[in-house]
Motif scaffolding. Structure first.
Motif, PDB file in Angstrom:
ATOM      1  N   PHE A 171      47.608  48.997  44.211  1.00 45.27           N
ATOM      2  CA  PHE A 171      47.684  50.308  43.553  1.00 45.27           C
ATOM      3  C   PHE A 171      48.059  50.194  42.074  1.00 45.27           C
ATOM      4  CE2 PHE A 171      48.651  51.139  48.070  1.00 45.27           C
ATOM      5  CZ  PHE A 171      47.556  51.926  48.353  1.00 45.27           C
ATOM      6  N   GLU A 172      47.643  49.117  41.421  1.00 44.44           N
ATOM      7  CA  GLU A 172      47.926  48.963  39.995  1.00 44.44           C
ATOM      8  C   GLU A 172      46.662  48.496  39.287  1.00 44.44           C
ATOM      9  OE1 GLU A 172      48.593  49.180  36.628  1.00 44.44           O
ATOM     10  OE2 GLU A 172      50.373  49.837  37.693  1.00 44.44           O
ATOM     11  N   PRO A 173      45.723  49.427  39.042  1.00 45.90           N
ATOM     12  CA  PRO A 173      44.426  49.036  38.495  1.00 45.90           C
ATOM     13  C   PRO A 173      44.494  48.482  37.087  1.00 45.90           C
ATOM     14  CG  PRO A 173      44.649  51.417  38.486  1.00 45.90           C
ATOM     15  CD  PRO A 173      45.825  50.885  39.238  1.00 45.90           C
ATOM     16  N   PHE A 174      45.502  48.848  36.293  1.00 49.48           N
ATOM     17  CA  PHE A 174      45.588  48.363  34.926  1.00 49.48           C
ATOM     18  C   PHE A 174      45.686  46.849  34.867  1.00 49.48           C
ATOM     19  CE2 PHE A 174      47.276  52.705  34.079  1.00 49.48           C
ATOM     20  CZ  PHE A 174      46.376  53.062  33.091  1.00 49.48           C
ATOM     21  N   SER A 175      46.496  46.273  35.760  1.00 48.81           N
ATOM     22  CA  SER A 175      46.870  44.874  35.614  1.00 48.81           C
ATOM     23  C   SER A 175      45.820  43.904  36.115  1.00 48.81           C
ATOM     24  CB  SER A 175      48.186  44.614  36.356  1.00 48.81           C
ATOM     25  OG  SER A 175      48.014  44.794  37.744  1.00 48.81           O
ATOM     26  N   GLU A 176      44.855  44.340  36.903  1.00 47.28           N
ATOM     27  CA  GLU A 176      43.968  43.399  37.570  1.00 47.28           C
ATOM     28  C   GLU A 176      43.153  42.559  36.592  1.00 47.28           C
ATOM     29  OE1 GLU A 176      41.897  46.044  40.142  1.00 47.28           O
ATOM     30  OE2 GLU A 176      43.352  45.829  41.767  1.00 47.28           O
ATOM     31  N   GLU A 177      42.540  43.181  35.602  1.00 52.56           N
ATOM     32  CA  GLU A 177      41.760  42.417  34.637  1.00 52.56           C
ATOM     33  C   GLU A 177      42.670  41.594  33.727  1.00 52.56           C
ATOM     34  OE1 GLU A 177      38.003  44.041  33.029  1.00 52.56           O
ATOM     35  OE2 GLU A 177      38.644  45.921  33.938  1.00 52.56           O
ATOM     36  N   GLU A 178      43.844  42.104  33.414  1.00 50.41           N
ATOM     37  CA  GLU A 178      44.827  41.302  32.675  1.00 50.41           C
ATOM     38  C   GLU A 178      45.172  40.049  33.470  1.00 50.41           C
ATOM     39  OE1 GLU A 178      48.325  43.504  31.683  1.00 50.41           O
ATOM     40  OE2 GLU A 178      47.204  45.257  31.012  1.00 50.41           O
ATOM     41  N   ASN A 179      45.393  40.226  34.764  1.00 52.13           N
ATOM     42  CA  ASN A 179      45.739  39.092  35.620  1.00 52.13           C
ATOM     43  C   ASN A 179      44.594  38.102  35.730  1.00 52.13           C
ATOM     44  OD1 ASN A 179      48.200  40.333  36.067  1.00 52.13           O
ATOM     45  ND2 ASN A 179      47.678  41.110  38.087  1.00 52.13           N
ATOM     46  N   TRP A 180      43.358  38.606  35.781  1.00 56.15           N
ATOM     47  CA  TRP A 180      42.190  37.719  35.852  1.00 56.15           C
ATOM     48  C   TRP A 180      42.153  36.820  34.623  1.00 56.15           C
ATOM     49  CZ3 TRP A 180      37.958  35.259  34.351  1.00 56.15           C
ATOM     50  CH2 TRP A 180      36.991  34.893  35.272  1.00 56.15           C
ATOM     51  N   LEU A 181      42.346  37.409  33.457  1.00 54.69           N
ATOM     52  CA  LEU A 181      42.344  36.638  32.211  1.00 54.69           C
ATOM     53  C   LEU A 181      43.481  35.619  32.202  1.00 54.69           C
ATOM     54  CD1 LEU A 181      41.756  35.882  29.304  1.00 54.69           C
ATOM     55  CD2 LEU A 181      42.808  38.037  28.572  1.00 54.69           C
ATOM     56  N   ALA A 182      44.683  36.055  32.577  1.00 55.39           N
ATOM     57  CA  ALA A 182      45.822  35.141  32.610  1.00 55.39           C
ATOM     58  C   ALA A 182      45.583  34.012  33.609  1.00 55.39           C
ATOM     59  CB  ALA A 182      47.097  35.900  32.969  1.00 55.39           C
ATOM     60  N   ALA A 183      44.981  34.330  34.751  1.00 56.54           N
ATOM     61  CA  ALA A 183      44.699  33.322  35.769  1.00 56.54           C
ATOM     62  C   ALA A 183      43.651  32.320  35.277  1.00 56.54           C
ATOM     63  CB  ALA A 183      44.235  33.991  37.060  1.00 56.54           C
ATOM     64  N   ALA A 184      42.675  32.785  34.501  1.00 56.24           N
ATOM     65  CA  ALA A 184      41.654  31.882  33.972  1.00 56.24           C
ATOM     66  C   ALA A 184      42.280  30.871  33.018  1.00 56.24           C
ATOM     67  CB  ALA A 184      40.559  32.679  33.272  1.00 56.24           C
ATOM     68  N   GLU A 185      43.186  31.321  32.153  1.00 54.39           N
ATOM     69  CA  GLU A 185      43.878  30.394  31.248  1.00 54.39           C
ATOM     70  C   GLU A 185      44.752  29.422  32.039  1.00 54.39           C
ATOM     71  OE1 GLU A 185      45.689  32.125  27.788  1.00 54.39           O
ATOM     72  OE2 GLU A 185      44.138  33.656  27.586  1.00 54.39           O
ATOM     73  N   TRP A 186      45.410  29.915  33.077  1.00 54.20           N
ATOM     74  CA  TRP A 186      46.242  29.083  33.950  1.00 54.20           C
ATOM     75  C   TRP A 186      45.389  28.051  34.686  1.00 54.20           C
ATOM     76  CZ3 TRP A 186      46.084  29.185  39.448  1.00 54.20           C
ATOM     77  CH2 TRP A 186      47.156  28.579  40.110  1.00 54.20           C
ATOM     78  N   ALA A 187      44.249  28.469  35.189  1.00 53.28           N
ATOM     79  CA  ALA A 187      43.357  27.560  35.902  1.00 53.28           C
ATOM     80  C   ALA A 187      42.853  26.462  34.975  1.00 53.28           C
ATOM     81  CB  ALA A 187      42.183  28.334  36.503  1.00 53.28           C
TER      82      ALA A 187
END
Length: 513
Positions: A241-257
């Motif tokens: 239930f937090e739509p704002f963060s999902e794309e932010e998290n995707w970007l952060a996860a890509a840098e982490w990966a």
């Protein structure tokens, strides 16, 4: 006159959410990284260093340098919260009031600011999962349809390939028997929950568990996915239930990966009509598409589900499946062996081919309590990611984008393509001999006025899966029509040619020719 750096992209993010408190979400981009330093050998995992060296990617690249901490600190003093840092885009995501953003926009080190506008509606797709085939048949064929037995016979299982999975959680992966072989050998390298800033990802949505099983799971020595020997990075990026963060998290996860040595990213995720217009699915508009393309520039193969909107008004591929450097995967029906109704269609808004390939969209996957039948392009994508890991193991000299093109060429429809199947289902045989399957001509073609006559040498049985695929491609490289026909035992098939089809290419595929 002072240049105003506060830029509102009403076209980019078109659906407004006004919170009760007046707080909004924004991306703030900095002008530079002056004063920062970077030591790649202490920052990157050894596999990330290896990937860069193998792909001639500089170890000292400005996109990998950290943010200027004084810039971040100054911004933090104005906003309510900084939610995400991005080295790649030299930016932070924040929650702030409009008057706070107005102050920040006047700072000399701010390049641009844009608000994140979207609806808060979370939609799900519920499909009838009753599949009229046995579990055992489906479990066998979801990998065998890709020629997985050939990889198995050669001992190819994705060994040495590191796969990052972005999803909504991985409950029971730490205990489920389908992953015991991975746990025993310590091949879950790292985990991170980007929603809660903690390591434990073994909870929440079971979607990630099912996805991971379709990459590398096995039960009683029976493979669920092909890459049973691969290593894994597990990233929880989705929040119910937090739509704002999902794309932010995707970007952060890509840098982490990237930092942690991923060779492949599987993302069975997509962002569509709750956030964007169809014309924005051009692979350049959304930040998550730009992040996926950046990951590809770092030498990572990004595999993404094309989406489950084929029966919705939206219909088309979402983002980041729209990104140019993303291997987007559609779904097919096991019973019919062609496009399954829920699988989203291409092309992109700028008329590039999507999906690139396809795989079973109906699968057997690991669930919390064993194995279950489920469906969605969410599972076609990890089947393909597991295939990609095995394919890459056969030739580690390939770059990520060379592998991308070879996977397309391995498709069982290649060189035919359309916006439902891409180039078809990737085939292991291609990577074991690196050549297309050849066979005798299966049909002849003649023309009578405005009709092309396809004459089959051996018409198929009525219950076979030998379809005729054809398309018309215009001089801009765009398909103006494509179709799949079952001959129904007939040996002559007429194809009407519209008088407006000028300067076109007609491609026909039948049994590999």
């Amino acid at each position: 006159m002072r240049f105003q750096k506060y830029i509102i992209f009403n076209i980019l993010f078109c659906l407004t959410l006004i919170s009760a408190t007046g707080q909004e979400h924004y991306w703030i981009f900095f002008t530079d990284k002056h004063g920062t330093s970077f030591e790649p050998y202490s920052y990157f995992d050894v596999k990330a260093i290896e990937r860069r060296n193998n792909n001639c990617i500089p170890l000292y690249d400005s996109t990998d340098y950290p943010l200027n901490e004084s810039y971040v600190k100054t911004v933090s003093e104005y906003v309510q919260e900084i939610t995400t840092h991005s080295r790649w885009f030299n930016a932070v995501a924040v929650i702030a009031y409009e008057n706070q953003i107005a102050h920040i926009s006047k700072l000399d080190f701010i390049k641009e600011i844009y608000p994140v506008y979207l609806q808060t509606i979370i939609t799900g797709h519920k499909f009838d999962t009753a599949i009229s085939v046995s579990k055992q048949w489906l479990l066998n064929n979801q990998t065998e349809r890709m020629g997985g037995n050939l990889f198995k016979d050669k001992g190819i299982d994705g060994k040495g390939i590191r796969i990052a999975i972005f999803d909504g959680g991985f409950p029971n992966v730490d205990t489920h028997p389908a992953f015991e072989h991975i746990r025993k050998q310590g091949r879950i390298i790292k985990t991170w929950d980007f929603a809660s800033d903690k390591e434990n990802v073994y909870g929440n949505m079971s979607h990630g568990t099912m996805v991971m099983s379709c990459i590398g799971g096995k039960i009683n020595e029976k493979r669920i996915g092909l890459a049973t020997g691969a290593e894994f990075l597990l990233a929880k990026t989705e929040v119910m239930f937090e739509p704002f963060s999902e794309e932010e998290n995707w970007l952060a996860a890509a840098e982490w990966a990237d930092k942690n040595g991923a060779d492949i990213i599987n993302s069975s995720l997509g962002y569509t009509y709750n956030r964007y217009f169809q014309e924005q699915m051009d692979g350049k508009t959304s930040l998550v598409a730009r992040a996926a393309n950046m990951a590809a520039k770092k030498g990572i193969l990004v595999v993404n589900a094309v989406g489950n909107d084929g029966q919705q008004r939206w219909q088309y591929a979402g983002t980041p499946a729209d990104a140019d450097s993303v291997l987007s995967v559609g779904g097919i029906e096991p019973q019919t062996d062609y496009h399954t109704s829920f699988s989203s269609y291409g092309p992109t808004a700028d008329f590039r081919l999507k999906p690139n390939v396809c795989a079973y969209g109906h699968v057997i996957a690991a669930s919390k309590k064993g194995l279950t039948k489920t469906q969605g392009t969410s599972f076609a994508s990890p089947l393909t990611a597991g295939f990609a890991a095995c394919a890459w193991q056969t030739n580690r000299q390939l770059s990520n984008m060379e592998l991308f093109r070879e996977i397309e060429k391995s498709g069982d429809l290649y060189p035919y393509f359309d916006y439902a199947h891409g180039y078809g289902v990737p085939q292991a045989s291609y990577f074991l001999d690196m050549k297309q399957n050849s066979q005798d001509t299966t049909f002849t073609l003649s023309f009578i006025n405005d009709t092309a006559i396809i004459k089959l040498k051996e018409p198929p049985k009525i219950d076979s899966h030998d379809y005729i695929y054809y398309h018309f491609e215009n001089k801009e490289g765009i398909l103006i029509k494509y179709a799949v026909i079952h001959p129904q035992g007939k040996d002559t098939i007429p194809v009407y040619i519209d008088k407006h089809y000028t300067d076109y290419i007609l491609r026909i595929f039948y049994k590999g020719f």
